[in-house]
Every structure is written in structure tokens, then in C-alpha cells.
Design an enzyme around this catalytic site. Structure first.
Site, PDB file in Angstrom:
ATOM      1  N   CYS A 394       0.857  -1.189   0.000  1.00 57.69           N
ATOM      2  CA  CYS A 394       0.000   0.000   0.000  1.00 57.69           C
ATOM      3  C   CYS A 394       0.892   1.236   0.000  1.00 57.69           C
ATOM      4  CB  CYS A 394      -0.910   0.022   1.228  1.00 57.69           C
ATOM      5  SG  CYS A 394      -2.189  -1.243   1.209  1.00 57.69           S
ATOM      6  N   GLU A 428       1.557  -3.876  -5.730  1.00 54.38           N
ATOM      7  CA  GLU A 428       0.397  -4.771  -5.700  1.00 54.38           C
ATOM      8  C   GLU A 428      -0.745  -4.157  -6.490  1.00 54.38           C
ATOM      9  OE1 GLU A 428      -1.228  -6.381  -2.120  1.00 54.38           O
ATOM     10  OE2 GLU A 428       0.736  -6.815  -1.273  1.00 54.38           O
TER      11      GLU A 428
END
Length: 538
Positions: A394, A428
Site C-alpha cells: 500500500c 500490488e
């Protein structure tokens, strides 16, 4: 415009008045997610259709246009395998995955002149075609498994030859109404030519006189999937963005915190965050800007500050240049801080699902220093052990510091760590809308900077491979390829892929680099990677 005689319930859709970026009135269609009564009137929580969820808000009845009110339709119960009602409808992601499974089965089934039985789930086949058609594959470059040798040379912008896009040579994959694919991989005409003699085959180039433009030749190879836009073949089982839709209910679709006070800033959250229920009714949630502990009142915060000894994030300071510092925080050793950081980040990240299990993650917090201490600007997290080469789980720049270059600085720092580790990395997926913009901009500037700085040696024309670009930047090869596709630099000419850098691209890149003042200095980084496969280091 609201009529008190009409009862508005959850699920209704109707136009709602709002101000756009030009401060002009507009009436976009919105869905009513919740209704609450306060003394004297009602308030409606609306989600604007086709708008990001961070724009959702509570509105008063006078902003509703009841003339175009649409009541919710009753959901048809879908039959289960036994023919009994009660099964929940398939999500688009599940439809796509089912379609891919059907395609694989149909492609692998032997054909002996007999008609195969038609599957009973016809509804899935139809929905499959409608869902997958939106994800039309983009003409792709050679596979990342091959290190395509490229040669760069200056070229005239108004060239005498006509360059045809690959789309003119190759029709895209098409889908039938029953969900099967006629051709999954675009055909490559002209394959009768001599095949490339290896992954590092030299390509002939020509030289002209205009130094403002350059062209890269890439030999063709196997097709690769755009890593940023491709459809995952299966749900993610690890990381902080696990494909779990069980939490996607009416509660988590609504913002539950009105305002957060963090140091000298007051932040208005964009999304739901699972703070304790008793704190969600407060007008302001107070956070300690150093340990990120949440408190219910200003008095509680003041008492906490007299006892809190932190003036910087817990962990090791691994980078400092000027007023910018980075701290490395172990999610196992500093669990409380890491959990508080995740709760704060969830206010501004829609897809984040990691809150409490922080042990497998490292957190890199960027701070700005002044006389009072180190103030958090943003952060990114990464898995200690990533089987898929993820170097970011993140990433977030807090709203008061956005549009000031800190986002690219965080991204650049993540790749600087990958360089020290001797790996290539990728973030990601899925990226948020703002995250995707930041990454595409960083990848574009980084790759263009390399291509434009190539110089000839010993009078020979400069040459570079996709592998070499990946090794220099630590950007994964799939991301290098998808960036070249996104920039629309790829053309197909005389059996070869070429990348043409026009004057507009060169000038635009130079303007962008002039505005980019914040850069990572590798000399100021003091970082030693650890082998996290040895559990003793946890």
C-alpha cells in the site's frame, strides 16, 4: 425539490445537486445508501453513479430531484445447482474467471466431430460475453521472458516511410455469444521472415540528422499481458489487497469518520475505516501525529502529549536529506503503531483490507522535519517475503501533502530499495485511480530519461534491451512494456516493433522533469536488506 409526500428509501436513484470543479451546478445520478432522521429534517447519504466513492456525502432534501426518482428493483433470486432460490448473484470478477475457465476447458477438449453438450448455465455464458468485452487486449510487446535487443537512433519526424500501427495488421481477439474465444493471441503476419537468432539479436538501424527525435527497434516475440490492466486469473491469497468481497457491504460503503485532526492539519476522510464504533459519532477524531494513537477529545490528546515521548516514527531512520527522512518500521516489533497507521491509511485507500495482521509487513514512513519533530507525510508498506516480486503493498501521501511531488518520491524510494536488494519490483494490484496515475507518470519519466540519455560509444549506434532498462531502474519488465504501450510509442514497421519518440514527447518530458525538484539521493540511503526467509530474523 424534495416532496415530503414521497418516501425515499435506500436503493432509490435520482439526480442530486452538487458543485463540479468549476463550481458550477450539476445534477448527476446518485444512489441513496442511507437515510437518517435528525431533529427537524432528514439527511440522505448518496453515492454518485460513475463517480469515485470519496465524493459520497450526506445531502439535504432540497438537493434531490424527485421528478426523476427511480425506486429500487426487486432482485431476482438466482437458482442454485439444485434449482432452489437463494444464491447470491455472481460478481463481474467471478463471471470473468468462470469464462476463462470455460475457455480453457473448451480449448483443451478433443474434437471428434461430435457436438459437445451445452452447459446448463447459459446465463453465465451471456453475462461472460458482456463482461469480458470491456477488457479488450492491447497489442503487446515481446514477452518479458525475452530480453529484446533494441537500437536507438535519431530519426526525422516527417519520415519518408509510412509506419503502420500493429492494430492494422492484427485483428483483436473476439468473443462469441456463448463465452468462448475465437483467438486468444493476436496473429502475427509475416512470420515467414527469418526468426530472431536469440534474445540478444542485433537489429540494423539507420541514422538521420534530427537530434530531437529517436526511434527504438524491438524484434517481435511472444505476447505479454499488460501487468497494470490485466485480469487476474485467480483471487489473491496473500498481501494487503486480498480479493475478499465479504466486507463490501452497506456499512463499509459509507464514510464513518467526519473529520480527523492530525497535528496542524484537519483531514476529511474519503472512505470507511474500522475505527472503534464509539469514536465514529464524534465530530472530530484526534490523532497523535507521532504515535498515531486515536483519542476522543482535545483534552485527551493534550494529556497524551505530556506522556508521549515519541517525536518521530518508531524504527530506524534509513534516509535523510534536508528535511526529508524515511523510517523503516517492522510490523511485528511495532505492532500498535503499524495498526494505527493502517487505520489512518484506510480513510484514504478504498481497496485496503489489511488492518491488524501487520507481522509480515515492513512500513516505510516519510517525514518532514521541523523544530517540533518529524511529521508524517506519507508511507508505503511491503511484504517481508513476496513470492510475486511486489515491492509495494500500500502507498499513500496524506492529502495536505498531495500534488507536491511526494508521491513520486515515495515510489522512487521503493525502487531505490529494490536496487539495493538486487531485485526488480512492482506494486500490488489493484492500484487506486490516483496511485495508477502516479505510477504511470513515474514509469514514463524514468524510462524516457534512460532512452533520451543513451549515447553512442566508439562511433557505434546506441543500443539497449528491455532487460537492461529493467535492471537499471528495477522496474519489472511487464511494467516497462505496459508503459511503452500506454505512451502509444509502439509501431509495427517492416516486421519489427519500433518506438518513436517525437518532439512533443521529448519536450513534454523535459518540462515535467524541470518541475520535479524532489529526488532520492542514493548516497543518503543507509539500508541493509535482510533475508526474511530465516524466521529467526522476524
Amino acid at each position: 425539490m424534495a416532496d415530503s409526500s414521497v418516501e425515499i428509501i435506500e436503493g432509490c436513484r435520482l439526480p442530486v445537486l452538487r458543485k463540479n470543479q468549476e463550481n458550477e451546478d450539476e445534477w448527476p445520478l446518485a444512489e441513496i445508501l442511507s437515510v437518517k432522521d435528525i431533529p427537524g429534517r432528514k439527511l440522505y447519504y448518496v453515492h454518485y453513479i460513475d463517480f469515485n466513492k470519496r465524493l459520497d456525502e450526506w445531502v439535504t432534501p432540497d438537493r434531490l430531484d424527485l421528478k426523476k426518482l427511480q425506486f429500487p428493483k426487486k432482485e431476482a433470486k438466482t437458482p442454485t445447482k439444485n434449482g432452489l432460490p437463494g444464491s447470491r448473484p455472481s460478481s463481474p470478477e467471478r463471471d470473468v474467471r468462470k469464462s476463462l475457465d470455460l475457455n480453457v476447458q473448451s480449448a483443451s477438449a478433443p474434437s471428434r466431430g461430435k457436438t459437445l453438450p451445452t452447459p446448463k448455465r447459459k446465463a453465465e455464458s451471456v453475462s461472460l460475453a458482456t463482461q469480458v468485452t470491456a477488457a479488450i487486449p492491447v497489442p503487446s510487446l515481446p514477452s518479458s521472458a525475452e530480453a529484446s535487443q533494441a537500437s536507438v537512433y535519431p530519426a526525422m519526424r516527417d519520415s519518408s516511410f509510412s509506419i503502420k500501427s500493429r492494430e492494422e495488421h492484427e485483428p483483436l481477439a473476439s468473443l462469441t455469444t456463448n463465452g468462448t474465444t475465437r483467438r486468444l493471441i493476436p496473429s502475427q503476419p509475416g512470420r515467414k521472415r527469418k526468426s530472431c537468432g536469440g534474445t540478444d539479436e542485433m537489429v540494423k538501424v539507420f541514422q538521420n540528422n534530427n537530434p530531437r527525435c529517436s526511434t527504438v527497434y524491438l524484434p517481435p516475440g511472444e505476447d505479454s499481458q499488460d501487468s497494470s490492466d490485466g485480469i487476474p486469473s485467480a483471487p489473491r491469497m496473500t498481501g494487503s489487497l486480498v480479493s475478499d468481497r465479504s466486507h463490501d457491504d452497506i456499512v463499509t460503503r459509507m464514510k464513518n469518520i467526519d473529520c480527523i485532526e492530525l497535528g496542524r492539519h484537519r483531514l476529511k476522510p474519503w472512505y470507511f475505516s474500522p475505527y472503534p464504533q464509539e469514536l465514529t459519532t464524534l465530530p472530530i477524531l484526534y490523532l497523535c501525529e507521532f504515535c498515531l494513537k486515536y483519542l476522543k477529545s482535545l483534552k485527551c490528546l493534550q494529556r497524551h502529549l505530556t506522556k508521549c515521548n515519541l517525536r518521530h516514527p518508531p524504527g530506524n531512520e534509513i534516509y535523510r536529506k534536508g528535511t526529508i527522512s524515511f523510517f523503516e518500521i517492522d510490523g511485528r516489533k511495532n505492532k500498535t503503531y503499524s495498526q494505527n497507521l493502517c487505520l489512518l491509511a484506510k480513510c484514504f485507500l478504498d481497496h485496503k483490507t489489511l488492518y491488524y495482521d501487520t507481522d509480515p509487513f515492513l512500513f516505510y514512513v516519510m517525514t518532514e522535519y521541523d523544530s517540533k519533530g518529524f511529521h508524517i507525510v506519507g508511507y508505503f508498506s511491503k511484504e517481508k517475503e513476496s513470492t510475486e516480486d511486489y515491492n509495494v503493498a500500500c502507498i499513500l501521501t496524506l492529502p495536505p501533502y498531495q500534488r507536491r511531488g511526494y508521491g513520486k518520491l515515495l515510489i522512487e524510494f521503493s525502487y531505490e530499495l529494490s536496487k539495493v536488494e538486487g531485485k526488480t519490483g512492482t506494486p500490488e494490484k489493484p492500484l487506486s485511480d490516483l496511485g495508477l496515475l502516479s505510477y504511470r507518470s513515474y514509469w514514463s519519466q524514468t524510462i524516457l530519461e534512460i532512452l533520451m540519455n543513451l549515447k553512442s560509444e566508439n562511433g557505434e549506434r546506441p543500443q539497449i534491451t528491455i532487460n537492461e532498462i529493467s535492471e537499471i531502474t528495477s522496474v519489472k519488465k511487464e511494467d516497462v512494456i505496459s508503459t511503452l504501450q500506454y505512451l502509444n510509442l509502439i509501431n509495427y514497421y517492416k516486421g519489427q516493433y519500433i518506438l518513436t519518440l517525437s518532439e512533443d514527447i521529448v519536450e513534454g518530458h523535459e518540462r515535467a522533469m524541470q518541475k520535479r525538484h524532489l529526488r532520492i539521493d542514493s548516497k543518503c540511503l543507509h539500508f541493509t536488506p535482510k533475508d526474511w526467509s530465516k524466521r529467526g530474523k522476524w
